[in-house]
Scaffold this motif. Structure first.
Motif, PDB file in Angstrom:
ATOM      1  N   LYS A   9     -10.223 -88.728 -12.773  1.00 31.35           N
ATOM      2  CA  LYS A   9      -8.764 -88.744 -12.821  1.00 31.35           C
ATOM      3  C   LYS A   9      -8.172 -88.282 -11.485  1.00 31.35           C
ATOM      4  O   LYS A   9      -7.189 -88.832 -10.999  1.00 31.35           O
ATOM      5  CB  LYS A   9      -8.280 -87.854 -13.970  1.00 31.35           C
ATOM      6  N   LEU A  10      -8.796 -87.262 -10.882  1.00 31.34           N
ATOM      7  CA  LEU A  10      -8.355 -86.760  -9.588  1.00 31.34           C
ATOM      8  C   LEU A  10      -8.466 -87.843  -8.515  1.00 31.34           C
ATOM      9  O   LEU A  10      -7.580 -87.987  -7.673  1.00 31.34           O
ATOM     10  CB  LEU A  10      -9.189 -85.541  -9.203  1.00 31.34           C
ATOM     11  N   LYS A  11      -9.517 -88.632  -8.555  1.00 34.54           N
ATOM     12  CA  LYS A  11      -9.691 -89.726  -7.589  1.00 34.54           C
ATOM     13  C   LYS A  11      -8.547 -90.733  -7.707  1.00 34.54           C
ATOM     14  O   LYS A  11      -8.014 -91.192  -6.695  1.00 34.54           O
ATOM     15  CB  LYS A  11     -11.040 -90.419  -7.791  1.00 34.54           C
ATOM     16  N   ARG A  12      -8.149 -91.043  -8.942  1.00 36.72           N
ATOM     17  CA  ARG A  12      -7.019 -91.956  -9.136  1.00 36.72           C
ATOM     18  C   ARG A  12      -5.750 -91.381  -8.503  1.00 36.72           C
ATOM     19  O   ARG A  12      -4.988 -92.093  -7.857  1.00 36.72           O
ATOM     20  CB  ARG A  12      -6.795 -92.232 -10.629  1.00 36.72           C
ATOM     21  N   TRP A  13      -5.532 -90.075  -8.665  1.00 35.82           N
ATOM     22  CA  TRP A  13      -4.360 -89.422  -8.056  1.00 35.82           C
ATOM     23  C   TRP A  13      -4.465 -89.478  -6.534  1.00 35.82           C
ATOM     24  O   TRP A  13      -3.524 -89.862  -5.849  1.00 35.82           O
ATOM     25  CB  TRP A  13      -4.253 -87.975  -8.529  1.00 35.82           C
ATOM     26  N   ASN A  14      -5.609 -89.071  -6.002  1.00 37.66           N
ATOM     27  CA  ASN A  14      -5.783 -88.993  -4.542  1.00 37.66           C
ATOM     28  C   ASN A  14      -5.782 -90.358  -3.868  1.00 37.66           C
ATOM     29  O   ASN A  14      -5.417 -90.463  -2.703  1.00 37.66           O
ATOM     30  CB  ASN A  14      -7.064 -88.235  -4.199  1.00 37.66           C
ATOM     31  N   ASP A  15      -6.194 -91.414  -4.581  1.00 42.35           N
ATOM     32  CA  ASP A  15      -6.211 -92.759  -4.006  1.00 42.35           C
ATOM     33  C   ASP A  15      -4.830 -93.408  -3.990  1.00 42.35           C
ATOM     34  O   ASP A  15      -4.620 -94.409  -3.317  1.00 42.35           O
ATOM     35  CB  ASP A  15      -7.178 -93.664  -4.773  1.00 42.35           C
ATOM     36  N   HIS A  16      -3.893 -92.836  -4.729  1.00 45.27           N
ATOM     37  CA  HIS A  16      -2.538 -93.394  -4.758  1.00 45.27           C
ATOM     38  C   HIS A  16      -1.878 -93.161  -3.397  1.00 45.27           C
ATOM     39  O   HIS A  16      -1.980 -92.069  -2.842  1.00 45.27           O
ATOM     40  CB  HIS A  16      -1.726 -92.729  -5.878  1.00 45.27           C
ATOM     41  N   PRO A  17      -1.197 -94.170  -2.846  1.00 44.70           N
ATOM     42  CA  PRO A  17      -0.636 -94.019  -1.490  1.00 44.70           C
ATOM     43  C   PRO A  17       0.463 -92.959  -1.384  1.00 44.70           C
ATOM     44  O   PRO A  17       0.637 -92.367  -0.326  1.00 44.70           O
ATOM     45  CB  PRO A  17      -0.097 -95.411  -1.161  1.00 44.70           C
ATOM     46  N   GLU A  18       1.191 -92.725  -2.457  1.00 43.58           N
ATOM     47  CA  GLU A  18       2.253 -91.716  -2.416  1.00 43.58           C
ATOM     48  C   GLU A  18       1.722 -90.405  -2.983  1.00 43.58           C
ATOM     49  O   GLU A  18       0.984 -90.397  -3.959  1.00 43.58           O
ATOM     50  CB  GLU A  18       3.458 -92.176  -3.236  1.00 43.58           C
ATOM     51  N   THR A  19       2.084 -89.314  -2.362  1.00 43.13           N
ATOM     52  CA  THR A  19       1.678 -88.008  -2.859  1.00 43.13           C
ATOM     53  C   THR A  19       2.870 -87.335  -3.518  1.00 43.13           C
ATOM     54  O   THR A  19       4.008 -87.742  -3.329  1.00 43.13           O
ATOM     55  CB  THR A  19       1.155 -87.114  -1.720  1.00 43.13           C
ATOM     56  N   GLY A  20       2.587 -86.315  -4.280  1.00 43.55           N
ATOM     57  CA  GLY A  20       3.651 -85.589  -4.961  1.00 43.55           C
ATOM     58  C   GLY A  20       3.429 -84.096  -4.861  1.00 43.55           C
ATOM     59  O   GLY A  20       2.593 -83.619  -4.097  1.00 43.55           O
ATOM     60  N   ARG A  21       4.178 -83.384  -5.669  1.00 47.55           N
ATOM     61  CA  ARG A  21       4.099 -81.924  -5.700  1.00 47.55           C
ATOM     62  C   ARG A  21       3.254 -81.483  -6.896  1.00 47.55           C
ATOM     63  O   ARG A  21       2.787 -82.312  -7.667  1.00 47.55           O
ATOM     64  CB  ARG A  21       5.509 -81.348  -5.769  1.00 47.55           C
ATOM     65  N   LYS A  22       3.100 -80.185  -7.031  1.00 41.49           N
ATOM     66  CA  LYS A  22       2.314 -79.608  -8.129  1.00 41.49           C
ATOM     67  C   LYS A  22       2.784 -80.144  -9.482  1.00 41.49           C
ATOM     68  O   LYS A  22       1.970 -80.547 -10.311  1.00 41.49           O
ATOM     69  CB  LYS A  22       2.433 -78.080  -8.079  1.00 41.49           C
ATOM     70  N   THR A  23       4.086 -80.147  -9.701  1.00 47.52           N
ATOM     71  CA  THR A  23       4.615 -80.594 -10.996  1.00 47.52           C
ATOM     72  C   THR A  23       4.302 -82.065 -11.246  1.00 47.52           C
ATOM     73  O   THR A  23       4.030 -82.457 -12.388  1.00 47.52           O
ATOM     74  CB  THR A  23       6.131 -80.342 -11.089  1.00 47.52           C
ATOM     75  N   ASP A  24       4.321 -82.888 -10.191  1.00 49.07           N
ATOM     76  CA  ASP A  24       3.977 -84.304 -10.333  1.00 49.07           C
ATOM     77  C   ASP A  24       2.504 -84.461 -10.725  1.00 49.07           C
ATOM     78  O   ASP A  24       2.162 -85.282 -11.578  1.00 49.07           O
ATOM     79  CB  ASP A  24       4.238 -85.056  -9.027  1.00 49.07           C
ATOM     80  N   PHE A  25       1.642 -83.679 -10.090  1.00 51.34           N
ATOM     81  CA  PHE A  25       0.218 -83.737 -10.397  1.00 51.34           C
ATOM     82  C   PHE A  25      -0.034 -83.305 -11.839  1.00 51.34           C
ATOM     83  O   PHE A  25      -0.788 -83.968 -12.564  1.00 51.34           O
ATOM     84  CB  PHE A  25      -0.581 -82.849  -9.425  1.00 51.34           C
ATOM     85  N   LEU A  26       0.583 -82.216 -12.256  1.00 56.42           N
ATOM     86  CA  LEU A  26       0.394 -81.746 -13.635  1.00 56.42           C
ATOM     87  C   LEU A  26       0.904 -82.773 -14.638  1.00 56.42           C
ATOM     88  O   LEU A  26       0.265 -83.007 -15.675  1.00 56.42           O
ATOM     89  CB  LEU A  26       1.069 -80.382 -13.833  1.00 56.42           C
ATOM     90  N   LYS A  27       2.003 -83.426 -14.329  1.00 55.90           N
ATOM     91  CA  LYS A  27       2.530 -84.485 -15.199  1.00 55.90           C
ATOM     92  C   LYS A  27       1.520 -85.637 -15.262  1.00 55.90           C
ATOM     93  O   LYS A  27       1.248 -86.166 -16.339  1.00 55.90           O
ATOM     94  CB  LYS A  27       3.879 -84.958 -14.691  1.00 55.90           C
ATOM     95  N   PHE A  28       0.975 -86.017 -14.112  1.00 50.20           N
ATOM     96  CA  PHE A  28      -0.045 -87.080 -14.052  1.00 50.20           C
ATOM     97  C   PHE A  28      -1.253 -86.712 -14.921  1.00 50.20           C
ATOM     98  O   PHE A  28      -1.855 -87.568 -15.554  1.00 50.20           O
ATOM     99  CB  PHE A  28      -0.471 -87.288 -12.584  1.00 50.20           C
ATOM    100  N   MET A  29      -1.590 -85.417 -14.953  1.00 55.49           N
ATOM    101  CA  MET A  29      -2.733 -84.948 -15.734  1.00 55.49           C
ATOM    102  C   MET A  29      -2.409 -84.763 -17.221  1.00 55.49           C
ATOM    103  O   MET A  29      -3.262 -84.376 -17.993  1.00 55.49           O
ATOM    104  CB  MET A  29      -3.253 -83.620 -15.154  1.00 55.49           C
ATOM    105  N   GLY A  30      -1.161 -85.021 -17.587  1.00 55.84           N
ATOM    106  CA  GLY A  30      -0.818 -84.996 -18.997  1.00 55.84           C
ATOM    107  C   GLY A  30      -0.084 -83.762 -19.464  1.00 55.84           C
ATOM    108  O   GLY A  30      -0.030 -83.477 -20.670  1.00 55.84           O
ATOM    109  N   PHE A  31       0.501 -83.010 -18.548  1.00 56.45           N
ATOM    110  CA  PHE A  31       1.227 -81.783 -18.932  1.00 56.45           C
ATOM    111  C   PHE A  31       2.722 -81.944 -18.694  1.00 56.45           C
ATOM    112  O   PHE A  31       3.165 -82.654 -17.874  1.00 56.45           O
ATOM    113  CB  PHE A  31       0.697 -80.588 -18.136  1.00 56.45           C
TER     114      PHE A  31
END
Length: 163
Positions: free
Chosen positions: A141-163
């Motif tokens: 799942k982390l690879k999918r996040w890191n491979d995305h061309p746009e980056t986000g903040r902590k809250t965006d990452f946690l949302k991506f992870m299902g929180f």
């Protein structure tokens, strides 16, 4: 620093009732004082970070009681379940080795403080297998996040992870 996966965080959220944002922190390489490798780094808009359990002001685990017991024992992260052993995986996420943790080898912490019951080989291997499965799932799942061309903040990452 106690690294977290989204599985660890989900258990802790359920156990404590606290939101993921209050349980997690994102640590930079300068804070960790480690070599940057590719394992477990989250690419955020302000740099690479590792997701870990938030610490108290004194640097200890947020769940460590005054009696030095874990207040979230039933939901503790997988790395705490297998401590002081590190589960080493190959590229196919198969367990290839079990090693004594660097924090014990380098004497960052004294492992003789452990007063718990002995863990059977069967239970340890169940935890090691759970560690393998949860780590592999998180890294995928982390690879999918890191491979995305746009980056986000902590809250965006946690949302991506299902929180």
């Amino acid at each position: 620093m106690i690294e977290l996966t989204h599985h660890d965080l989900r258990r802790l959220v359920k156990h404590t009732g606290l939101p993921a944002e209050k349980l997690s922190a994102f640590y930079s390489n300068s804070i960790l004082n480690s070599d940057i490798d590719d394992d477990g780094w989250v690419k955020l808009s302000y740099g690479k970070r590792k997701m870990g359990l938030r610490k108290k002001q004194d640097g200890t685990c947020m769940f460590l009681s005054k009696k030095r017991q874990c207040k979230a024992y039933e939901a503790r992260p997988i790395s705490c379940r297998v401590f002081p052993i590190d589960v080493i995986l190959d590229d196919d996420n198969e367990i290839i080795d079990l090693e004594l943790s660097d924090v014990v080898l380098e004497k960052f912490i004294d492992c003789k403080h452990y007063r718990g019951k002995a863990v059977s080989h069967k239970k340890f291997m169940l935890n090691a297998t759970l560690s393998r499965d949860e780590t592999a799932s998180y890294w995928k799942k982390l690879k999918r996040w890191n491979d995305h061309p746009e980056t986000g903040r902590k809250t965006d990452f946690l949302k991506f992870m299902g929180f």
